[in-house]
Write a protein that holds these residues in place. Structure first.
Motif, PDB file in Angstrom:
ATOM      1  N   TYR A  33       0.810  -1.141   0.054  1.00 44.17           N
ATOM      2  CA  TYR A  33       0.125   0.054  -0.059  1.00 44.17           C
ATOM      3  C   TYR A  33       0.708   1.338  -0.156  1.00 44.17           C
ATOM      4  O   TYR A  33       0.347   2.538   0.182  1.00 44.17           O
ATOM      5  N   GLN A  34       2.252   1.137  -0.272  1.00 46.53           N
ATOM      6  CA  GLN A  34       3.079   2.346  -0.084  1.00 46.53           C
ATOM      7  C   GLN A  34       2.775   3.523  -1.139  1.00 46.53           C
ATOM      8  O   GLN A  34       2.689   4.657  -0.833  1.00 46.53           O
ATOM      9  N   ASN A  35       2.385   2.838  -2.434  1.00 45.92           N
ATOM     10  CA  ASN A  35       1.902   3.853  -3.632  1.00 45.92           C
ATOM     11  C   ASN A  35       0.851   4.525  -3.360  1.00 45.92           C
ATOM     12  O   ASN A  35       0.469   5.825  -3.714  1.00 45.92           O
ATOM     13  N   THR A  36      -0.055   3.935  -2.671  1.00 48.22           N
ATOM     14  CA  THR A  36      -1.318   4.515  -2.446  1.00 48.22           C
ATOM     15  C   THR A  36      -1.345   5.513  -1.179  1.00 48.22           C
ATOM     16  O   THR A  36      -1.509   6.825  -1.199  1.00 48.22           O
ATOM     17  N   ALA A  37      -0.619   4.984  -0.095  1.00 48.04           N
ATOM     18  CA  ALA A  37      -0.295   5.779   1.042  1.00 48.04           C
ATOM     19  C   ALA A  37       0.570   7.095   0.881  1.00 48.04           C
ATOM     20  O   ALA A  37       0.496   8.207   1.447  1.00 48.04           O
ATOM     21  N   ASN A  38       1.421   6.794  -0.125  1.00 45.13           N
ATOM     22  CA  ASN A  38       2.326   7.949  -0.513  1.00 45.13           C
ATOM     23  C   ASN A  38       1.634   8.814  -1.679  1.00 45.13           C
ATOM     24  O   ASN A  38       2.389   9.933  -1.990  1.00 45.13           O
ATOM     25  N   GLY A  47      -2.489  12.882  10.220  1.00 45.37           N
ATOM     26  CA  GLY A  47      -1.803  12.939  11.590  1.00 45.37           C
ATOM     27  C   GLY A  47      -0.514  12.391  11.094  1.00 45.37           C
ATOM     28  O   GLY A  47       0.143  12.393  10.493  1.00 45.37           O
ATOM     29  N   THR A  48       0.120  12.264  12.616  1.00 48.97           N
ATOM     30  CA  THR A  48       1.532  11.936  12.674  1.00 48.97           C
ATOM     31  C   THR A  48       2.023  10.497  12.670  1.00 48.97           C
ATOM     32  O   THR A  48       3.066  10.182  12.569  1.00 48.97           O
ATOM     33  N   ASN A  49       0.853   9.588  12.527  1.00 48.44           N
ATOM     34  CA  ASN A  49       1.152   8.395  12.582  1.00 48.44           C
ATOM     35  C   ASN A  49       1.447   7.490  11.004  1.00 48.44           C
ATOM     36  O   ASN A  49       1.323   6.099  11.069  1.00 48.44           O
ATOM     37  N   HIS A  50       1.256   8.206  10.090  1.00 41.52           N
ATOM     38  CA  HIS A  50       1.189   7.927   8.769  1.00 41.52           C
ATOM     39  C   HIS A  50       2.709   7.707   8.295  1.00 41.52           C
ATOM     40  O   HIS A  50       3.697   8.568   8.721  1.00 41.52           O
ATOM     41  N   VAL A  51       3.032   6.641   7.749  1.00 41.05           N
ATOM     42  CA  VAL A  51       4.513   6.428   7.202  1.00 41.05           C
ATOM     43  C   VAL A  51       4.761   7.737   6.325  1.00 41.05           C
ATOM     44  O   VAL A  51       6.046   7.955   5.912  1.00 41.05           O
ATOM     45  N   PHE A  52       3.763   7.706   5.355  1.00 37.23           N
ATOM     46  CA  PHE A  52       4.140   8.772   4.303  1.00 37.23           C
ATOM     47  C   PHE A  52       3.113   9.923   4.482  1.00 37.23           C
ATOM     48  O   PHE A  52       1.885   9.798   4.791  1.00 37.23           O
ATOM     49  N   ARG A  53       3.633  11.194   4.113  1.00 35.26           N
ATOM     50  CA  ARG A  53       2.892  12.418   3.906  1.00 35.26           C
ATOM     51  C   ARG A  53       2.295  12.762   5.211  1.00 35.26           C
ATOM     52  O   ARG A  53       1.310  13.412   5.133  1.00 35.26           O
ATOM     53  N   ALA A  54       3.101  12.323   6.371  1.00 33.73           N
ATOM     54  CA  ALA A  54       2.442  12.743   7.645  1.00 33.73           C
ATOM     55  C   ALA A  54       2.244  14.290   7.916  1.00 33.73           C
ATOM     56  O   ALA A  54       3.190  15.111   7.292  1.00 33.73           O
ATOM     57  N   GLY A  55       1.124  14.867   8.375  1.00 32.80           N
ATOM     58  CA  GLY A  55       1.247  16.177   8.579  1.00 32.80           C
ATOM     59  C   GLY A  55       0.658  16.988   7.204  1.00 32.80           C
ATOM     60  O   GLY A  55       0.307  18.282   7.644  1.00 32.80           O
TER      61      GLY A  55
END
Length: 499
Positions: free
Chosen positions: A106-111, A462-470
């Motif tokens: 899911y990294q490409n979606t989360a990013n 929020g701050t708990n996302h591996v990618f694009r936090a904040g």
């Protein structure tokens, strides 16, 4: 009961074998020998009438199929039908945080990379999934005489009604996923109704008109139909899809009417005990839960194991969520939940805000469930209380909106706290509260993305996302909608632009 379910699944799985793995299911001018045509269905169904029922059940089976059945690489462990799409949408909405990324599915979606680049496979998987449903629904409808037919036989009426509802459901999701915001004049998608096909993109108004017509027809055709299993679409499910459609169009009066029709169908609210472990009936894992309207009963013989929605979400299933691809509630959203709200206990601070008390295999043994028998939820009554309240608030009927919200929240917060929270609100503050409660109530169920679009929200991670936090994104930004896939652009000469 179990044997009957297994038989239905076997027929449904057999029907999926008629579907090939090329783009030919989208292009009606191409003949793919792996795809059964409407003429062949008509010929074969005269010999074996069960074939058409198998094709219809096959449309339903697409919604839960893992690995390659929907036309993608069989090694894609994030391709498993509607619930796979739900995860992508929940992540894009920001409410679901990829809080650990060990395997990369899911990294490409989360990013937010796949949403801006049409070469990524997520775009094709989603596109192919829904257009295959449309293709098969068209074959069923065509077999009974086409779009304008109203069969006299009750069984035929419900078959056509279900096929039209499936077609509308697929087109509805395509509009939400591939158009940044509702604009009826914008050309957005190819149009296939089995009779007036157009490979070029047509205006959104034409797609929405078909969705509306199909669902109104489906509701009428299934008005006397009483289904046997909850994975079968009936008039209530069709009314629910229509309520979401009208809301996406901004017609909140009509949306509220159909949301109320669903509420009046008799499904109760999810009870306090059912909302979170250790309550009786908790777990969001059983299709027999009284508030569930539409879902799928998974049985061991279906063979769902590593690649499944449960494997990606549930700590207690032997798969990715346990092994290091954690899906957690966004920690800012978690912080917004009242400390006395039972729904806050759905997520565990000991397990990185994973939903260990909302979605779990009943044995609650970490990584214990291998053959997956926990059921899949598509629709439940509570979402229509929220949608009805939203529609009332947006059309000025605030007293009704408040009454509905207090009824919903009483089992979550307690009667006094629910009243104290909702009663003073008005105007945009009431709409905002309903939107927040929708995000909390329906976390992990694939509906937050729809709410984000119709509320024209800006989401801040929020701050708990591996990618694009904040980072913050507007609902209509390029990052929050998917792209017409590269394969469609390459193979369809009538489409040359994304949106």
């Amino acid at each position: 009961m179990m044997k009957k379910r297994n038989l239905i699944y076997s027929i449904a799985l057999a029907s999926t074998l008629f579907v090939g793995c090329s783009e030919d299911f989208i292009n009606p001018d191409e003949r793919n020998t792996g795809v059964i045509t409407s003429d062949e269905i008509s010929d074969y169904s005269q010999v074996n009438p069960e074939l058409i029922l198998g094709v219809l059940d096959g449309v339903g089976s697409f919604t839960i199929e893992p690995m390659g059945v929907n036309g993608t690489d069989a090694n894609q462990h994030n391709d498993f039908g509607q619930k796979g799409v739900d995860i992508w949408l929940d992540i894009v909405s920001g409410d679901m945080a990829l809080s650990a990324n060990s395997y990369g599915w899911y990294q490409n979606t989360a990013n937010l990379v796949s949403t801006v680049d049409f070469t990524y496979g997520e775009n094709y998987t989603i596109w192919a999934f829904y257009y295959r449903i449309i293709n098969q629904a068209n074959l069923v409808i065509g077999n009974y005489g086409g779009n304008d037919v109203i069969p006299e036989d009750p069984d035929e009426r419900r078959i056509v009604g279900q096929a039209k509802a499936y077609r509308a459901y697929a087109y509805f999701y395509l509009t939400q996923i591939f158009q940044r915001s509702y604009d009826p004049s914008q050309e957005i998608l190819p149009y296939y109704d089995g009779e007036n096909d157009n490979q070029a993109k047509v205006p959104a108004s034409q797609i929405y008109a078909l969705i509306e017509s199909d669902l109104l027809n489906a509701i009428d055709l299934m008005s006397d139909y009483s289904r046997t299993y909850k994975h079968q679409i009936d008039a209530t499910v069709a009314s629910g899809i229509l309520a979401y459609t009208y809301a996406a169009m901004g017609d909140y009066t009509s949306a509220g009417q159909y949301a109320d029709d669903v509420i009046n169908a008799g499904y109760p609210l999810t009870s306090e005990a059912e909302l979170a472990y250790p309550g009786t009936g908790s777990g969001f894992n059983n299709l027999d839960t009284a508030s569930w309207i539409w879902g799928y009963d998974l049985t061991e013989d279906m063979g769902h194991q590593l690649v499944d929605w449960w494997g990606q979400i549930d700590l207690f299933t032997y798969s990715y969520a346990w092994a290091g691809d954690r899906k957690s509630i966004d920690n800012s959203l978690y912080a917004s939940i009242d400390d006395n709200d039972i729904r806050k206990t759905q997520f565990s601070t000991d397990y990185y805000l994973m939903p260990v008390n909302k979605f779990y295999a009943p044995a609650r043994s970490i990584a214990g469930q291998q053959a997956i028998t926990t059921d899949l939820i598509f629709m439940r009554s509570d979402e229509f209380y929220l949608l009805s309240a939203e529609c009332d608030a947006k059309t000025g009927n605030e007293s009704s909106a408040k009454a509905t919200m207090i009824e919903l929240l009483t089992d979550r917060l307690g009667a006094d706290a629910a009243s104290d929270y909702i009663t003073p609100l008005s105007g945009q503050s009431l709409i905002d509260a309903i939107y927040l409660q929708t995000k909390i109530e329906l976390w992990g169920e694939g509906k937050s993305y729809l709410a984000m679009k119709r509320n024209e929200a800006t989401v801040t991670r929020g701050t708990n996302h591996v990618f694009r936090a904040g980072e913050s994104f507007n609902y209509n930004s390029d990052e929050l909608s998917f792209q017409i896939p590269q394969s469609e652009i390459n193979n369809n000469s009538l489409i040359s632009t994304q949106n």
